[in-house]
Scaffold this motif. Structure first.
Motif, mmCIF file in Angstrom:
data_model
loop_
_atom_site.group_PDB
_atom_site.id
_atom_site.type_symbol
_atom_site.label_atom_id
_atom_site.label_comp_id
_atom_site.label_asym_id
_atom_site.label_seq_id
_atom_site.Cartn_x
_atom_site.Cartn_y
_atom_site.Cartn_z
ATOM 1 N N GLU A 103 0.829 -1.211 0.000
ATOM 2 C CA GLU A 103 0.000 0.000 0.000
ATOM 3 C C GLU A 103 0.862 1.259 0.000
ATOM 4 O OE1 GLU A 103 -3.064 -0.019 2.993
ATOM 5 O OE2 GLU A 103 -3.502 -2.142 2.661
ATOM 6 N N LEU A 104 1.930 1.234 0.775
ATOM 7 C CA LEU A 104 2.821 2.393 0.814
ATOM 8 C C LEU A 104 3.452 2.650 -0.553
ATOM 9 C CD1 LEU A 104 4.549 1.853 4.284
ATOM 10 C CD2 LEU A 104 2.671 3.401 3.714
ATOM 11 N N GLN A 105 3.785 1.581 -1.271
ATOM 12 C CA GLN A 105 4.342 1.745 -2.622
ATOM 13 C C GLN A 105 3.308 2.335 -3.563
ATOM 14 O OE1 GLN A 105 5.845 -2.112 -3.746
ATOM 15 N NE2 GLN A 105 7.298 -2.185 -2.047
ATOM 16 N N ALA A 106 2.062 1.863 -3.463
ATOM 17 C CA ALA A 106 0.999 2.404 -4.312
ATOM 18 C C ALA A 106 0.745 3.871 -3.987
ATOM 19 C CB ALA A 106 -0.282 1.583 -4.135
ATOM 20 N N ILE A 107 0.777 4.204 -2.701
ATOM 21 C CA ILE A 107 0.575 5.586 -2.292
ATOM 22 C C ILE A 107 1.670 6.485 -2.861
ATOM 23 C CG2 ILE A 107 0.628 7.138 -0.285
ATOM 24 C CD1 ILE A 107 -0.730 4.810 1.279
ATOM 25 N N SER A 108 2.923 6.024 -2.780
ATOM 26 C CA SER A 108 4.033 6.835 -3.290
ATOM 27 C C SER A 108 3.939 7.021 -4.796
ATOM 28 C CB SER A 108 5.375 6.197 -2.916
ATOM 29 O OG SER A 108 5.540 4.948 -3.563
ATOM 30 N N ALA A 109 3.249 6.097 -5.474
ATOM 31 C CA ALA A 109 3.056 6.200 -6.923
ATOM 32 C C ALA A 109 1.749 6.923 -7.267
ATOM 33 C CB ALA A 109 3.052 4.810 -7.551
ATOM 34 N N HIS A 110 1.069 7.431 -6.241
ATOM 35 C CA HIS A 110 -0.202 8.151 -6.411
ATOM 36 C C HIS A 110 -1.262 7.286 -7.090
ATOM 37 C CE1 HIS A 110 1.821 11.785 -5.085
ATOM 38 N NE2 HIS A 110 2.781 11.531 -5.953
ATOM 39 N N GLU A 111 -1.280 6.007 -6.692
ATOM 40 C CA GLU A 111 -2.279 5.068 -7.220
ATOM 41 C C GLU A 111 -3.410 4.907 -6.198
ATOM 42 O OE1 GLU A 111 0.960 2.359 -9.728
ATOM 43 O OE2 GLU A 111 0.165 1.640 -7.807
ATOM 44 N N PRO A 112 -4.631 5.282 -6.547
ATOM 45 C CA PRO A 112 -5.754 5.151 -5.605
ATOM 46 C C PRO A 112 -5.945 3.706 -5.159
ATOM 47 C CG PRO A 112 -6.367 6.465 -7.513
ATOM 48 C CD PRO A 112 -5.044 5.850 -7.836
ATOM 49 N N ASP A 117 -14.836 -3.408 2.868
ATOM 50 C CA ASP A 117 -15.193 -3.542 4.277
ATOM 51 C C ASP A 117 -14.485 -4.709 4.953
ATOM 52 O OD1 ASP A 117 -16.855 -1.403 3.961
ATOM 53 O OD2 ASP A 117 -18.727 -2.478 4.384
ATOM 54 N N CYS A 118 -14.317 -5.812 4.214
ATOM 55 C CA CYS A 118 -13.734 -7.010 4.824
ATOM 56 C C CYS A 118 -12.289 -6.795 5.266
ATOM 57 C CB CYS A 118 -13.820 -8.201 3.871
ATOM 58 S SG CYS A 118 -13.079 -7.927 2.241
ATOM 59 N N ALA A 119 -11.612 -5.795 4.708
ATOM 60 C CA ALA A 119 -10.232 -5.512 5.086
ATOM 61 C C ALA A 119 -10.127 -4.513 6.229
ATOM 62 C CB ALA A 119 -9.458 -4.982 3.882
ATOM 63 N N THR A 162 -7.068 -3.620 -3.589
ATOM 64 C CA THR A 162 -6.552 -3.330 -4.927
ATOM 65 C C THR A 162 -6.159 -1.860 -5.062
ATOM 66 O OG1 THR A 162 -8.762 -2.837 -5.797
ATOM 67 C CG2 THR A 162 -7.990 -5.127 -5.971
ATOM 68 N N ALA A 163 -5.397 -1.579 -6.109
ATOM 69 C CA ALA A 163 -5.043 -0.207 -6.485
ATOM 70 C C ALA A 163 -5.264 -0.054 -7.977
ATOM 71 C CB ALA A 163 -3.594 0.099 -6.120
ATOM 72 N N THR A 164 -5.340 1.176 -8.434
ATOM 73 C CA THR A 164 -5.497 1.463 -9.862
ATOM 74 C C THR A 164 -4.287 2.258 -10.333
ATOM 75 O OG1 THR A 164 -7.902 1.578 -9.575
ATOM 76 C CG2 THR A 164 -6.982 2.501 -11.609
ATOM 77 N N ASP A 165 -3.562 1.709 -11.320
ATOM 78 C CA ASP A 165 -2.354 2.394 -11.767
ATOM 79 C C ASP A 165 -2.690 3.492 -12.779
ATOM 80 O OD1 ASP A 165 -2.756 1.205 -14.270
ATOM 81 O OD2 ASP A 165 -1.154 -0.272 -14.024
ATOM 82 N N ILE A 171 -4.649 -3.435 -9.838
ATOM 83 C CA ILE A 171 -3.547 -4.228 -9.311
ATOM 84 C C ILE A 171 -3.953 -4.776 -7.946
ATOM 85 C CG2 ILE A 171 -1.109 -4.180 -8.628
ATOM 86 C CD1 ILE A 171 -0.931 -1.520 -10.245
ATOM 87 N N THR A 172 -3.737 -6.058 -7.718
ATOM 88 C CA THR A 172 -4.015 -6.651 -6.412
ATOM 89 C C THR A 172 -2.855 -6.372 -5.468
ATOM 90 O OG1 THR A 172 -5.391 -8.407 -7.347
ATOM 91 C CG2 THR A 172 -4.471 -8.790 -5.160
ATOM 92 N N LEU A 173 -3.142 -5.705 -4.369
ATOM 93 C CA LEU A 173 -2.119 -5.396 -3.373
ATOM 94 C C LEU A 173 -2.056 -6.450 -2.275
ATOM 95 C CD1 LEU A 173 -2.640 -1.551 -2.885
ATOM 96 C CD2 LEU A 173 -1.119 -2.727 -4.479
ATOM 97 N N ALA A 174 -3.204 -6.993 -1.932
ATOM 98 C CA ALA A 174 -3.264 -8.015 -0.892
ATOM 99 C C ALA A 174 -4.459 -8.907 -1.154
ATOM 100 C CB ALA A 174 -3.378 -7.381 0.486
ATOM 101 N N LEU A 175 -4.259 -10.195 -0.928
ATOM 102 C CA LEU A 175 -5.328 -11.175 -1.109
ATOM 103 C C LEU A 175 -5.380 -12.054 0.127
ATOM 104 C CD1 LEU A 175 -7.480 -12.488 -2.899
ATOM 105 C CD2 LEU A 175 -5.683 -13.936 -3.867
ATOM 106 N N TYR A 176 -6.524 -12.051 0.798
ATOM 107 C CA TYR A 176 -6.718 -12.859 2.002
ATOM 108 C C TYR A 176 -7.781 -13.913 1.688
ATOM 109 C CZ TYR A 176 -4.562 -8.600 3.812
ATOM 110 O OH TYR A 176 -3.726 -7.524 4.014
ATOM 111 N N PRO A 177 -7.360 -15.137 1.353
ATOM 112 C CA PRO A 177 -8.329 -16.148 0.914
ATOM 113 C C PRO A 177 -9.228 -16.679 2.029
ATOM 114 C CG PRO A 177 -6.106 -17.069 1.024
ATOM 115 C CD PRO A 177 -5.969 -15.603 1.262
ATOM 116 N N THR A 178 -8.765 -16.568 3.270
ATOM 117 C CA THR A 178 -9.551 -17.076 4.389
ATOM 118 C C THR A 178 -9.605 -16.024 5.494
ATOM 119 O OG1 THR A 178 -7.602 -18.073 5.436
ATOM 120 C CG2 THR A 178 -8.856 -19.451 3.904
ATOM 121 N N ALA A 179 -10.458 -16.277 6.472
ATOM 122 C CA ALA A 179 -10.555 -15.378 7.615
ATOM 123 C C ALA A 179 -9.236 -15.377 8.386
ATOM 124 C CB ALA A 179 -11.699 -15.816 8.521
ATOM 125 N N GLY A 180 -8.971 -14.275 9.096
ATOM 126 C CA GLY A 180 -7.733 -14.173 9.862
ATOM 127 C C GLY A 180 -7.887 -13.253 11.055
#
Length: 218
Positions: A103-112, A117-119, A162-165, A171-180
């Motif tokens: 997320e920090l990398q996407a932010i530095s690239a100005h990618e929304p 809600d699940c995150a 996700t982020a949008t370049d 772009i998928t930034l994080a994928l959580y397939p199960t509860a955690g």
């Protein structure tokens, strides 16, 4: 109510700061933003999670409920800041070094960034005091934590951040397939514009080696 309630009452959507009333712009200028959020951004919140008070009476249920509401507000501001390229808001919500590196990398690239809600909003939160032994977990991860309590959240899966370049590609930034289970060492703060928040300065998850077993059974 925050200081912006009156001055920014006419701002109904996220708006460039040079297009909002002068009094509203003056309030937000010290925050380094280029856009101003809608005045009602935090009015609607998701249903509160199941709350487990494991403080052994040190904190009342009613106070914990207020802290959880502050945490929800924190998450709403976090989502708005990432979605609208307003990185200067993030250090007011927690230690920015704890935010996911993708997320920090996407932010530095100005990618929304799109935060579903699940995150952001757990279905259950257990609140524990932090002992010296548990402090060692955070210290072992290079985190300096002075908070008295940890907030342990159960998050549903599957979930995707996700982020949008610049080309419009998702772009998928994080994928959580199960509860955690993710936990945050936090304390309540009152920001003049953002309102009551739960500022985090320690974080971890139950998927990490050495995560406190008591928290991970919550």
């Amino acid at each position: 109510p925050s200081a912006a309630t009156g001055a920014c009452a006419s701002v109904m959507t996220t708006t460039p700061i040079d297009q909002v009333p002068a009094a509203c712009a003056a309030l937000w200028a010290p925050y380094g933003v280029t856009k101003v959020p809608p005045a009602n951004l935090t009015d609607a919140t998701p249903p509160p999670p199941q709350l487990v008070n494991a403080t052994q009476g040190a904190v009342s249920d009613s106070e914990l409920s207020q802290w959880i509401l502050a945490s929800t507000r924190d998450s709403l501001w976090y989502r708005w800041a990432e979605a609208n390229d307003q990185a200067t808001v993030l250090p007011r919500l927690g230690q920015i070094a704890l935010d996911p590196s993708a997320e920090l990398q996407a932010i530095s690239a100005h990618e929304p960034i799109s935060q579903p809600d699940c995150a952001l909003f757990p279905t259950k939160v257990a609140v524990f005091p932090i002992t010296a032994h548990e402090q060692s977990f955070f210290a072992g991860h290079g985190q300096t934590v002075a908070d008295a309590y940890v907030f342990v959240g159960n998050y549903p899966g599957p979930c995707k951040v996700t982020a949008t370049d610049a080309s419009g590609q998702t772009i998928t930034l994080a994928l959580y397939p199960t509860a955690g289970i993710t936990f945050f060492a936090s304390h309540p703060v009152a920001d003049p514009l953002l309102g009551p928040l739960l500022f985090y300065d320690g974080a971890g998850s139950c998927s990490e080696a050495g995560a406190p077993s008591l928290w991970c059974r919550s």
